[in-house]
Write an enzyme that holds these catalytic residues in place. Structure first.
Site, PDB file in Angstrom:
ATOM      1  N   ASP A 143      -7.169  -7.962  -0.933  1.00 36.12           N
ATOM      2  CA  ASP A 143      -8.497  -8.438  -0.525  1.00 36.12           C
ATOM      3  C   ASP A 143      -8.857  -9.783  -1.141  1.00 36.12           C
ATOM      4  O   ASP A 143     -10.020 -10.054  -1.432  1.00 36.12           O
ATOM      5  CB  ASP A 143      -9.583  -7.397  -0.870  1.00 36.12           C
TER       6      ASP A 143
ATOM      7  N   LYS B  94      -6.512 -13.467   1.944  1.00 34.60           N
ATOM      8  CA  LYS B  94      -5.230 -14.019   2.400  1.00 34.60           C
ATOM      9  C   LYS B  94      -5.283 -14.487   3.848  1.00 34.60           C
ATOM     10  O   LYS B  94      -4.745 -15.542   4.194  1.00 34.60           O
ATOM     11  CB  LYS B  94      -4.134 -12.939   2.289  1.00 34.60           C
TER      12      LYS B  94
ATOM     13  N   GLY C  77      -6.200  -5.009   5.670  1.00 34.24           N
ATOM     14  CA  GLY C  77      -7.367  -5.340   6.489  1.00 34.24           C
ATOM     15  C   GLY C  77      -7.578  -6.834   6.384  1.00 34.24           C
ATOM     16  O   GLY C  77      -8.122  -7.308   5.403  1.00 34.24           O
ATOM     17  N   HIS C  78      -7.080  -7.579   7.361  1.00 30.45           N
ATOM     18  CA  HIS C  78      -7.091  -9.039   7.256  1.00 30.45           C
ATOM     19  C   HIS C  78      -8.120  -9.633   8.215  1.00 30.45           C
ATOM     20  O   HIS C  78      -7.983  -9.535   9.428  1.00 30.45           O
ATOM     21  CB  HIS C  78      -5.681  -9.580   7.543  1.00 30.45           C
TER      22      HIS C  78
ATOM     23  N   GLN D 225      -1.673  -6.597   0.869  1.00 32.10           N
ATOM     24  CA  GLN D 225      -1.992  -6.094  -0.478  1.00 32.10           C
ATOM     25  C   GLN D 225      -1.887  -7.256  -1.475  1.00 32.10           C
ATOM     26  O   GLN D 225      -2.136  -8.383  -1.096  1.00 32.10           O
ATOM     27  CB  GLN D 225      -1.075  -4.925  -0.882  1.00 32.10           C
TER      28      GLN D 225
HETATM   29  P1  IMO Z   1      -5.026  -6.183   2.118  1.00 32.40           P
HETATM   30  O1  IMO Z   1      -3.758  -6.648   2.754  1.00 32.40           O
HETATM   31  C1  IMO Z   1      -6.687  -3.800  -1.112  1.00 32.40           C
HETATM   32  C2  IMO Z   1      -4.667  -0.066  -2.135  1.00 32.40           C
HETATM   33  C3  IMO Z   1      -5.373   1.249  -1.864  1.00 32.40           C
HETATM   34  C4  IMO Z   1      -4.817   2.101  -3.005  1.00 32.40           C
HETATM   35  C5  IMO Z   1      -3.368   1.630  -3.101  1.00 32.40           C
HETATM   36  C6  IMO Z   1      -2.379   2.489  -2.354  1.00 32.40           C
HETATM   37  O2  IMO Z   1      -6.175  -6.097   3.020  1.00 32.40           O
HETATM   38  O3  IMO Z   1      -5.321  -6.959   0.876  1.00 32.40           O
HETATM   39  P2  IMO Z   1      -1.806   2.752   0.236  1.00 32.40           P
HETATM   40  O4  IMO Z   1      -2.666   3.188   1.396  1.00 32.40           O
HETATM   41  O5  IMO Z   1      -1.243   1.378   0.409  1.00 32.40           O
HETATM   42  O6  IMO Z   1      -0.760   3.752  -0.140  1.00 32.40           O
HETATM   43  O7  IMO Z   1      -2.819   2.710  -1.019  1.00 32.40           O
HETATM   44  O8  IMO Z   1      -3.360   0.309  -2.552  1.00 32.40           O
HETATM   45  N1  IMO Z   1      -4.536  -0.957  -0.963  1.00 32.40           N
HETATM   46  C7  IMO Z   1      -5.229  -2.089  -0.795  1.00 32.40           C
HETATM   47  N2  IMO Z   1      -6.209  -2.627  -1.544  1.00 32.40           N
HETATM   48  N3  IMO Z   1      -6.263  -4.448  -0.027  1.00 32.40           N
HETATM   49  C8  IMO Z   1      -5.260  -3.941   0.718  1.00 32.40           C
HETATM   50  O9  IMO Z   1      -4.687  -4.638   1.719  1.00 32.40           O
HETATM   51  C9  IMO Z   1      -4.722  -2.685   0.374  1.00 32.40           C
HETATM   52  N4  IMO Z   1      -3.768  -1.887   0.887  1.00 32.40           N
HETATM   53  C10 IMO Z   1      -3.650  -0.843   0.049  1.00 32.40           C
HETATM   54  O10 IMO Z   1      -6.764   1.113  -1.959  1.00 32.40           O
HETATM   55  O11 IMO Z   1      -5.450   1.745  -4.209  1.00 32.40           O
HETATM   56 MG    MG Z   2      -8.122  -5.632   2.609  1.00 31.88          MG
END
Ligand code: IMO
Ligand code: MG
Length: 425
Positions: free
Chosen positions: A13, A16, A40-41, A225
């Site tokens: 988050d 990106k 979530g982009h 992530q």
């Molecule tokens: P973007 O790309 C923030 C976090 C989840 C959890 C951990 C594992 O939008 O930055 P998962 O469902 O991947 O097995 O969850 O990773 N998490 C994210 N946190 N942004 C994301 O994606 C995330 N994708 C997974 O909240 O702590």
């Molecule tokens: Mg996100």
């Protein structure tokens, strides 16, 4: 044209997609190489806003192509709901979206199993996005139960494979979790139909990308992530199940490391985290609330409130090291505009000693005290600013200190969600 990786330097988050969208101007191809619909982009251009979970954010540029690499875990129904949403808004993906046959598929039982496991382990729950990511990567690594995009094309073998895998999954659902078993026929029918829809997109994406690079076309790798959620280098076990760091672009897309020209780390001007796990600079007081409310810090995938805290240089040091960052793109500077005082953690105190590097042992981390430098806020709006020189002096002092501590240049500063609200340094 260059080959660039854009990835998150914190816990996801970081903004990106906004940086990817901005840099897509210089690229011909945008690639997702790990993660899945847990991402979530969000991108914003004028009145238009898009949230992508699987399709690379570059898709909004109609003349660019997009790749979903082998390292992604693909939920085909989530993919097609994104495709439909785009089509309704006049954006076609036809002929410019390419998916690797080696990409693993998220199956309905992955989501069911993840939910069961997260609910059962509520004490130690990871707080995942419940998108089936972990169970799908588990099957991939385990090798016996993984189903890939290419498998959908073999309609003789697919039902056999799904039946055999589901038998084992149903044993777990019923015997371990005491839940109802799942039926195989609806899953088989659904995935055969999804396979028909996926077929036109399936391409050897490694060949495609390496050709594009050879022809001198620009390629942009869109990380999902963030570094601290990397399964090897993050705050394990409170991480995601993929390599979110720069090396993931190579393994997740089938290109060699020598092909990458630049790695841009996206750094939010403060820190957030969703889900469970350690967060040394977390603010559980009013200030944390204030940042969350100014920044609308709620998850784009799950809607959960994000935990907020000060910028942590210790985690950025780790991000710079593991990813070999060429530069940083600092985002959401504008969220700090009104604060009287801003803190930055430069290192931790552990057992009376200074700790500069992020400890891998969570027991050590739990005992670390962040040591802060305090900065005067600039208390002026930055949204309208388009050059480094116009930034308030206190904002430049803050940014310069980040640069100095990480020993990495800042290439972009983002002062708002819109494409236009960007300062190129
Ligand atoms: P973007 O790309 C923030 C976090 C989840 C959890 C951990 C594992 O939008 O930055 P998962 O469902 O991947 O097995 O969850 O990773 N998490 C994210 N946190 N942004 C994301 O994606 C995330 N994708 C997974 O909240 O702590
Ligand atoms: Mg996100």
């Amino acid at each position: 044209m260059s080959v660039r990786v854009v990835l998150g330097a914190q816990w996801g988050d970081e903004g990106k997609a906004k940086i990817v969208d901005y840099l897509t101007g210089d690229a011909d191809v945008v690639v997702r190489y790990q993660g899945g619909a847990n991402a979530g982009h969000t991108i914003k251009a004028g009145d238009l806003e898009f949230v992508f979970h699987l399709i690379p954010a570059g898709i909004v540029h109609q003349e660019k192509s997009c790749v979903i690499g082998n390292g992604v875990v693909l939920d085909p129904s989530a993919l097609f709901s994104e495709v439909e949403d785009l089509e309704q808004r006049g954006i076609s993906v036809e002929g410019r979206l390419f998916i690797s046959p080696n990409t693993h598929l998220v199956m309905p039982y992955h989501k069911r199993l993840e939910q069961a496991s997260e609910e059962r382990e509520s004490q130690e729950a990871i707080g995942t996005t419940l998108r089936g990511i972990g169970p799908c990567y588990q099957d991939k690594i385990n090798r016996s139960a993984g189903i890939r995009v290419g498998d959908l094309m073999d309609t003789d073998m697919l039902p056999v494979k799904i039946r055999s895998v589901l038998k084992e999954k149903n044993d777990i659902l019923t015997q371990v979790y005491g839940l109802e078993p799942m039926e195989d026929t609806p899953i088989i029918e659904e995935y055969i139909a999804l396979g028909d829809r996926l077929a036109p997109f399936v391409t050897d994406t490694s060949v495609y990308l390496n050709q594009a690079i050879e022809e001198g076309r620009g390629v942009l790798f869109e990380g999902s992530q963030g570094t601290l959620l990397d399964v090897d280098h993050g705050t394990y076990p409170f991480v995601t199940s993929s390599n979110t760091t720069a090396g993931g672009a190579c393994t997740g897309a089938g290109i060699g490391p020598t092909k990458i020209d630049e790695v841009v780390g996206v750094v939010k001007a403060y820190t957030t985290r969703v889900g469970n796990g350690p967060f040394p600079t977390e603010l559980t007081d009013e200030m944390g609330e204030r940042i969350r409310s100014i920044g609308h810090e709620f998850g784009a995938t799950t809607g959960r409130p994000r935990r907020c805290g000060w910028l942590d240089i210790v985690i950025l040091r780790l991000a710079a090291r593991i990813n070999g960052l060429s530069s940083m793109a600092v985002t959401r500077l504008d969220i700090l505009d009104e604060l009287e005082e801003i803190k930055m953690c430069t290192h931790y105190r552990y057992n009376g000693e200074d700790l500069m590097h992020f400890p891998s042992d969570l027991k050590v981390l739990a005992k670390c005290e962040p040591v802060y430098e305090v900065f005067k806020g600039w208390q002026a709006p930055t949204n309208g600013i388009r050059s480094w020189a116009e930034l308030p002096e206190n904002a430049r002092i803050y940014l310069n200190r980040i640069k100095e501590l990480i020993r990495t240049p800042i290439s972009i500063v983002s002062v708002g969600p819109d494409r236009a609200e960007t300062i190129v340094v």
